[in-house]
Design a protein around this motif. Structure first.
Motif, mmCIF file in Angstrom:
data_model
loop_
_atom_site.group_PDB
_atom_site.id
_atom_site.type_symbol
_atom_site.label_atom_id
_atom_site.label_comp_id
_atom_site.label_asym_id
_atom_site.label_seq_id
_atom_site.Cartn_x
_atom_site.Cartn_y
_atom_site.Cartn_z
ATOM 1 N N THR A 187 12.514 46.696 -13.875
ATOM 2 C CA THR A 187 11.694 47.753 -12.904
ATOM 3 C C THR A 187 12.742 47.874 -11.701
ATOM 4 O O THR A 187 13.007 47.044 -10.693
ATOM 5 C CB THR A 187 10.595 47.295 -12.530
ATOM 6 O OG1 THR A 187 9.575 47.097 -13.600
ATOM 7 C CG2 THR A 187 9.890 48.307 -11.566
ATOM 8 N N THR A 216 9.019 51.162 -7.787
ATOM 9 C CA THR A 216 7.779 51.888 -7.912
ATOM 10 C C THR A 216 7.703 53.127 -6.877
ATOM 11 O O THR A 216 7.910 53.022 -5.894
ATOM 12 C CB THR A 216 6.594 50.985 -7.785
ATOM 13 O OG1 THR A 216 6.600 49.757 -8.676
ATOM 14 C CG2 THR A 216 5.268 51.619 -7.847
ATOM 15 N N ASN A 231 6.535 53.223 -12.248
ATOM 16 C CA ASN A 231 7.319 52.396 -12.306
ATOM 17 C C ASN A 231 8.636 52.956 -13.152
ATOM 18 O O ASN A 231 8.457 53.495 -14.092
ATOM 19 C CB ASN A 231 7.086 51.062 -13.030
ATOM 20 C CG ASN A 231 6.332 50.141 -11.809
ATOM 21 O OD1 ASN A 231 6.282 50.500 -10.781
ATOM 22 N ND2 ASN A 231 6.012 48.895 -12.319
ATOM 23 N N TYR A 249 5.375 45.487 -14.082
ATOM 24 C CA TYR A 249 6.607 45.148 -13.431
ATOM 25 C C TYR A 249 7.402 44.368 -14.592
ATOM 26 O O TYR A 249 6.895 43.293 -14.861
ATOM 27 C CB TYR A 249 6.445 44.488 -12.065
ATOM 28 C CG TYR A 249 7.692 44.085 -11.334
ATOM 29 C CD1 TYR A 249 8.295 45.081 -10.201
ATOM 30 C CD2 TYR A 249 8.754 43.261 -11.638
ATOM 31 C CE1 TYR A 249 9.235 44.753 -9.689
ATOM 32 C CE2 TYR A 249 9.778 43.057 -10.870
ATOM 33 C CZ TYR A 249 10.069 43.809 -10.093
ATOM 34 O OH TYR A 249 11.316 43.736 -9.324
#
Length: 314
Positions: free
Chosen positions: A272, A275, A104, A262
């Protein structure tokens, strides 16, 4: 919960010589040039960073010359060395396991370039580009993948921004062991954690201007290194909480899209942004956002753009 939108784009730039990279870079230059340090704007500072780049990244010197020559800016060469940039400190989480790299990337949306780049400067590389040709994370055609997180310590020294280090490792190394060996001779300006994965191995390495590269206990990283984390740092970054969470979850994309891994966009504007799940043996990466994904690969790289919603955890 704040929600923001961010547009990510995917571009192919080849060897950087046909104008595609330069057109992209020129459009961003006004926003980027402020990252150059005051020292880098002096003749002495410029000479120092050029010499540092030539000494430590000689394989990339022809690429640097090719890229800088197209920008037609007096400070372009110095800027592109990434050895005279103001420090930045993203708060991210990552894990390498079973030949894959999952991470992330957390940062203010308006301060991230958001460009997925397929390049062949020295060899095929795909990654999330930042600061014109540096990489936040990426993979090469040998099956090596690398990503970074901030090391959590406020130390600054002479050396390279970590983004160009990731680019250099992916351009010149085939394996984790080779990349770790290269790290031992590269001066790094700010404490950073690199997670490296190949078909046989996954490790995290702590680096910084005041330490030799140190292999971490496992191939996981958040935003601290081997030193104790202060209560203030934990409240701000939740680095130990995130490290415990990713160790427990393993390389699980679903877990990365949920708290505490997250992070929703906060009052400081950081959260975030994406990903990334690298499968370098397959030459494939998938970028995820809550409810959306975008896959790219060496065999099927698709230029384009995606506008995604941030701050909406699964």
């Amino acid at each position: 919960m704040r929600q923001q939108h961010k547009t990510f784009q995917a571009i192919e730039v080849g060897d950087g010589g046909d104008g595609r990279w330069a057109a992209h870079a020129r459009a961003l230059w006004q926003d980027m040039e402020g990252l150059l340090t005051a020292e880098g704007r002096t003749p002495e500072g410029a000479d120092r960073v050029r010499a540092l780049f030539r000494a430590h990244m000689p394989e990339l010197v022809p690429v640097l010359d090719r890229l800088a020559g197209q920008l037609v800016r007096p400070e372009a060469e110095v800027f592109l060395t990434h050895a005279a940039l103001r420090p930045f400190s993203p708060s991210c989480t990552q894990i390498g396991r079973n030949g894959t790299l999952l991470r992330n990337y957390d940062f203010p949306p308006d301060q991230c370039e958001g460009t997925i780049v397929s390049s062949c400067f020295l060899r095929p590389v795909i990654g999330m580009q930042d600061v014109l040709w540096g990489l936040l994370d990426g993979m090469n055609d040998a099956g090596l993948a690398v990503s970074i997180t901030f090391g959590g310590r406020s130390v600054y020294g002479r050396g390279f921004a970590i983004l160009i280090v990731v680019r250099y490792l992916l351009e010149t190394c085939d394996t984790v062991d080779e990349a770790v060996g290269r790290l031992r001779s590269l001066p790094v300006a700010v404490p950073q954690n690199l997670t490296l994965v190949d078909p046989a191995k996954a490790v995290t390495v702590f680096v910084g201007p005041d330490m030799s590269p140190t292999v971490a206990p496992d191939a996981c990283a958040a935003n601290h290194q081997h030193l104790p984390v202060t209560d203030e740092q934990e409240r701000a970054l939740r680095t130990q909480e995130r490290l415990r969470a990713i160790r427990a979850a393993g390389a699980d994309v679903a877990a990365m899209l949920k708290p505490p891994l997250y992070r929703s966009v906060d009052e400081q504007g950081s959260g975030t942004l994406y990903t990334a799940h690298y499968r370098p043996v397959e030459g494939r990466v998938t970028y995820y956002w809550p409810g959306e994904s975008w896959q790219q690969s060496f065999g099927d790289f698709t230029p384009g753009s995606r506008t995604v919603t941030l701050g909406r955890a699964s």
